[in-house]
Design a protein around this motif. Structure first.
Motif, PDB file in Angstrom:
ATOM      1  N   LYS A  58     -10.570   5.951   9.813  1.00 37.52           N
ATOM      2  CA  LYS A  58     -10.055   5.138   9.662  1.00 37.52           C
ATOM      3  C   LYS A  58      -9.124   5.345   8.402  1.00 37.52           C
ATOM      4  O   LYS A  58      -8.914   5.395   7.718  1.00 37.52           O
TER       5      LYS A  58
ATOM      6  N   ILE B 130       0.766  -1.331   0.478  1.00 43.21           N
ATOM      7  CA  ILE B 130       0.675   0.159   0.161  1.00 43.21           C
ATOM      8  C   ILE B 130       0.936   1.540  -0.304  1.00 43.21           C
ATOM      9  O   ILE B 130       0.884   2.384  -0.713  1.00 43.21           O
TER      10      ILE B 130
ATOM     11  N   GLY C  84      -6.644  -5.515   8.386  1.00 38.89           N
ATOM     12  CA  GLY C  84      -6.119  -5.124   6.771  1.00 38.89           C
ATOM     13  C   GLY C  84      -5.283  -4.106   7.157  1.00 38.89           C
ATOM     14  O   GLY C  84      -4.901  -2.807   5.744  1.00 38.89           O
ATOM     15  N   VAL C  85      -5.120  -2.931   7.740  1.00 37.15           N
ATOM     16  CA  VAL C  85      -4.311  -1.656   8.253  1.00 37.15           C
ATOM     17  C   VAL C  85      -3.013  -1.882   8.147  1.00 37.15           C
ATOM     18  O   VAL C  85      -2.287  -2.845   8.769  1.00 37.15           O
TER      19      VAL C  85
ATOM     20  N   ARG D 232      -5.766   3.628   6.731  1.00 39.01           N
ATOM     21  CA  ARG D 232      -5.595   2.721   5.850  1.00 39.01           C
ATOM     22  C   ARG D 232      -3.705   2.378   6.953  1.00 39.01           C
ATOM     23  O   ARG D 232      -3.002   1.291   6.173  1.00 39.01           O
TER      24      ARG D 232
ATOM     25  N   GLY E 114      -5.640   8.000   4.071  1.00 41.04           N
ATOM     26  CA  GLY E 114      -5.467   7.194   4.415  1.00 41.04           C
ATOM     27  C   GLY E 114      -4.613   7.124   5.700  1.00 41.04           C
ATOM     28  O   GLY E 114      -4.897   6.159   6.008  1.00 41.04           O
TER      29      GLY E 114
ATOM     30  N   ARG F 267      -0.975  -4.308   3.374  1.00 44.04           N
ATOM     31  CA  ARG F 267      -1.775  -4.483   4.018  1.00 44.04           C
ATOM     32  C   ARG F 267      -1.681  -5.285   5.273  1.00 44.04           C
ATOM     33  O   ARG F 267      -1.056  -6.439   4.341  1.00 44.04           O
TER      34      ARG F 267
ATOM     35  N   ASP G 114      -0.892   3.097  -2.776  1.00 44.74           N
ATOM     36  CA  ASP G 114      -1.231   2.407  -3.852  1.00 44.74           C
ATOM     37  C   ASP G 114      -0.675   2.047  -5.329  1.00 44.74           C
ATOM     38  O   ASP G 114      -1.672   1.850  -6.108  1.00 44.74           O
TER      39      ASP G 114
END
Lengths: 512, 339
Positions: A432, A275, A464-465, A434, A347, A296, A331
């Motif tokens: 929230k 990520i 998944g963080v 990532r 994120g 992730r 990403d």
């Protein structure tokens, strides 16, 4: 003529001096609220020798130095100077008894000249009672001649390099006829050549029978300059040895022999795609060519000693102090992050290292502390905060993290460190994230709260963080991480997989 | 730690503790009763049961009260504003110069007389916002301390006010402009400003950011707040309210002079500090400042009532300001010890 009794007293004293050397500390104990920083520690310094202090972050070296320099008072124990028990009430008191400390953060007055800095409080006066600048310059030149320094006494200190300022501090210590000189990581900001000059001066001081206490993280310096060394670990005395008798591995083993007492509830979970990809991130003079990737569900531990600049990397990633060069991909797309708000848009979340300095709003209540990050990006209509919804979210998160407080209107400065930390984690989880960057997530909090936070971090990874966790506690790094990145003086010195990592391998990469 | 917090009771109850303004209110009541008592002893009459005296008192402080509301949010954000009094002077002059009547033959702008009241008001407010925004921008982007930045504005704005007419006063406003200062109008304007600011500080993001920056600017930055931009806004709002006070002062006096508003900044800061706004930032409220303002008014009106010499009044005012700051420091220290 002296009496028999006096003569034998003198003899006894001399004997004791022989055993003690210049300075002896015995059974030193120092407790801070919630932390036992030093537990029955001893140290002996011989005259004309360099004594290195070694240990991980938080081993207690700095606390002990501050006790010797009169900054802290020990809770128990004895300090003997040339065999005589002494109490050191203040830094000035210590200085007058012949103990001087060269701090890591140099303590000179920038807008005064070298001479003024050295002789402050003791300026030579002329017959009108005014300061005699000519004589002061002369005294400074004489002092510099003794130390082979070539600096103009009338130069303003602000114009000097770090190395030159250090020389001035050393000269000042010598001018007090100090018998003991404490140096706290003196080479951390010096170039190779400046280090050579410093070592030449240290050898010269040694020849003048001065005892030098030298705190360092660098192995090669230990072998080059130190005669003896003492290792501390978790506030305890481990041992004193001659530096000729040991190898690098022996020292690392002494430093890291820390027991893994806490349980780390690391859950093995599926690790996903990359990520975050960081390439050659650099801030000249701070850190260089930092490259790593984060997936992730992965917890990447970031280990290193003080001065490894781990927090600076985290701040650069989050846009607090953006990097000068290098690339960040999220990403697989290159992004520019110039402010925390931009990082949050991608994120990211960042739990900073110092709860009180850069985390909490101490004068505000729990609710304001939890919601502050959320409302910078959402839940605001026409300037008004959707307080009902945000309060619900905050209460839900506080409950989930088991924040212990009568209600969310409690002012945060009244909470324990562990609860403050949970509030800050709650703040970031509400956004929230990532990618979660944690800088020393469990520093200074009690064991119970610690394991709760550990469980929480693993749980987040399982969801998944992607987690980047900076920690100076090796057991925590080893227990929590899927992979460990080790930094040393602003560079990545290596990566270790969970299966192969152990304390010795990490310390081997962290220390030069 | 008490037993409640020992239990793993998560935060659920939304019950608030007693507001901290209660303490200040008690101080106000104490001071009022002291004057009441002294009144009966020394003057043989009541201090409080005199509606005329009370309305004069409120009228006296409400103009500075408008400034104090703006200063409150500046101090909560960890700053200080010394320029308010000079902005009062500058904006009073400018607003008045666009509010003159046409029948007055020596109007400053003979072609621009008898304008609708919104024009001088808008021009005055815009100038105030600009002065404040300059303060904020200097503080946020050049990192000079708020004290110095606003001190510079204090001197500059005062100089501007004097230069504007080379020291001459400006008079003869239109009736609609003069109405802004008539009767109890200043009190009404003050109350509107106070209610709006109360709501803004409590329920809007602007307010939350202001408190956050004052409590911990570094943490505020890390949570994604654009500290610099918000700082500019805070000082701009303070400038706006100083300008509003300037307009009211000019309207009430039917004339504008360059020296108007002198020392208002210190009285406004004093009202906020007496009202519990902490000079170290992050703490305070509009309600507190309002109570602080009334305390300020009661003291001045009380001294006059007791026929105390004006010189004593001024000296005592100084003492009271220092005492309020000492009390704040003391509270601060107690907190540090506890944590």
């Amino acid at each position: 003529m002296v009496s028999q009794a006096t003569a034998s007293a003198i003899k006894r004293m001399n004997e004791r001096t022989e055993i003690d050397g210049l300075l002896a500390l015995e059974g030193i104990r120092k407790e801070f609220p919630g932390v036992l920083a030093l537990d029955n520690v001893q140290l002996r310094i011989r005259k004309g020798s360099v004594h290195a202090l070694m240990g991980e972050n938080g081993a207690g070296k700095s606390t002990l130095m501050k006790i010797i320099a009169g900054i802290y008072q020990p809770d128990a124990g004895e300090i003997r100077l040339r065999g005589e028990p002494v109490t050191l009430k203040s830094p000035l008191d210590a200085l007058e008894q012949g103990i001087a400390m060269i701090h890591q953060e140099l303590q000179l007055m920038n807008w005064m000249t070298i001479a003024e800095n050295i002789w402050i409080r003791r300026e030579p006066r002329n017959r009108f009672g005014l300061i005699d600048h000519g004589k002061m310059a002369e005294m400074t030149r004489a002092l510099f001649a003794r130390l082979n320094l070539s600096l103009d006494p009338d130069t303003q200190v602000s114009e000097l390099t770090v190395a030159q300022k250090q020389m001035v501090e050393i000269a000042r210590a010598v001018s007090y006829e100090s018998r003991i000189l404490i140096m706290d990581e003196p080479t951390s900001a010096l170039t190779e050549r400046e280090v050579e000059h410093l070592f030449a001066i240290i050898r010269d001081l040694k020849a003048r029978d001065i005892g030098i206490i030298y705190i360092t993280h660098k192995m090669n310096e230990l072998f080059e300059i130190a005669d003896e060394f003492t290792v501390f670990r978790d506030g305890k005395y481990i041992g004193t040895h001659s530096s000729k008798d040991v190898t690098r591995d022996d020292i690392i083993r002494m430093m890291v022999g820390r027991e893994i007492t806490n349980m780390f509830p690391k859950i093995d979970c599926a690790i996903g795609d990359v990520i975050l990809d960081v390439k050659n991130l650099t801030i000249p003079g701070v850190f260089h060519d930092i490259s790593f990737s984060l997936r992730r569900g992965e917890i990447l531990g970031l280990a290193g000693l003080v001065g490894a600049k781990r927090s600076n990397v985290a701040e650069a990633l989050f846009g607090v102090t953006p990097a000068d060069s290098g690339q960040i991909l999220i990403d697989n797309k290159p992004v520019t992050i110039k402010s925390p708000n931009e990082a949050m848009a991608h994120g990211m979340a960042f739990l900073t290292e110092d709860r009180k300095e850069t985390g909490c709003f101490l004068t505000l209540d729990c609710l304001e502390n939890i919601q502050s990050a959320l409302i910078t990006r959402s839940h605001v209509k026409a300037g008004f905060v959707d307080q009902k919804r945000v309060t619900e979210l905050a209460e839900g998160m506080a409950k989930k993290l088991r924040v212990k407080t009568p209600n969310l209107h409690e002012i945060v400065e009244n909470l324990s460190g562990g609860n403050q930390q949970k509030l800050l984690i709650a703040r970031w989880l509400l956004t929230k994230p990532r990618i979660l960057i944690l800088d020393e997530p469990t520093r200074g909090i009690d064991v119970g709260a610690k394991s709760e936070i550990h469980r929480l971090i693993t749980g987040l990874a399982a969801e998944g963080v992607a987690v980047l966790m900076i920690s100076s506690e090796l057991p925590e790094v080893l227990g929590m991480s899927d992979r460990i990145m080790v930094m040393q003086e602003g560079r990545v010195s290596g990566f270790l997989d969970r299966a192969e990592a152990d304390q010795i391998k990490i310390m081997d990469l962290a220390a030069r | 730690m008490n037993t409640i917090s020992q239990q793993a009771v998560a935060a659920t109850s939304a019950k608030r503790k007693l507001p901290s303004e209660l303490n200040i209110l008690l101080v106000l009541i104490g001071i009022s009763l002291t004057f009441e008592l002294l009144g009966w002893i020394l003057q043989g009459q009541s201090f409080l049961l005199n509606p005329q005296r009370l309305s004069i008192m409120i009228l006296q402080v409400s103009v500075i009260g408008i400034i104090a509301i703006g200063v409150t949010q500046v101090i909560i954000s960890g700053g200080i504003d010394l320029s308010s009094g000079s902005i009062v002077g500058a904006t009073a002059m400018i607003a008045m110069s666009f509010a003159q009547i046409g029948t007055f033959e020596r109007a400053l702008y003979p072609g621009l007389t008898d304008l609708p009241v919104v024009i001088p008001v808008a021009i005055g407010l815009i100038v105030g916002v600009l002065c404040g925004a300059i303060n904020g921008a200097l503080i946020a982007y050049t990192r000079i301390p708020p004290f110095i930045a606003t001190l510079g504005m204090m001197v500059t704005a005062r100089g501007f006010a004097k230069w504007y007419t080379k020291g001459q006063p400006i008079s003869f406003p239109t009736d609609s402009f003069a109405a802004l200062g008539k009767g109890m109008m200043p009190v009404v304007i003050f109350l509107i400003v106070a209610v709006i600011m109360h709501v803004v500080l409590r329920y809007t993001r602007y307010g939350k950011f202001t408190y956050a920056i004052g409590a911990n600017a570094h943490a505020a930055r890390v949570t994604g707040i654009n500290v610099e931009r918000h700082t500019v806004k805070i000082y701009a709002v303070a400038g706006l309210l100083s300008a509003l006070a300037g307009i009211v002062v000019a309207a009430r006096g039917l004339t504008a002079q360059a020296g108007m508003g002198q020392m208002y900044e210190l009285d406004a800061i004093a009202m906020a500090v007496i009202g519990g706004v902490s000079l170290s930032g992050g703490r305070g409220s509009v309600l507190g400042t309002c109570i602080g303002m009334v305390i300020f008014g009661v003291i001045i009106s009380g001294f006059t009532f007791l026929r105390l010499d004006a010189y004593y009044q001024e000296m005592l005012k100084g003492l009271i300001i220092v005492a309020a700051v000492v009390a704040d420091m003391y509270r601060q220290k107690k907190r540090v010890k506890r944590s």
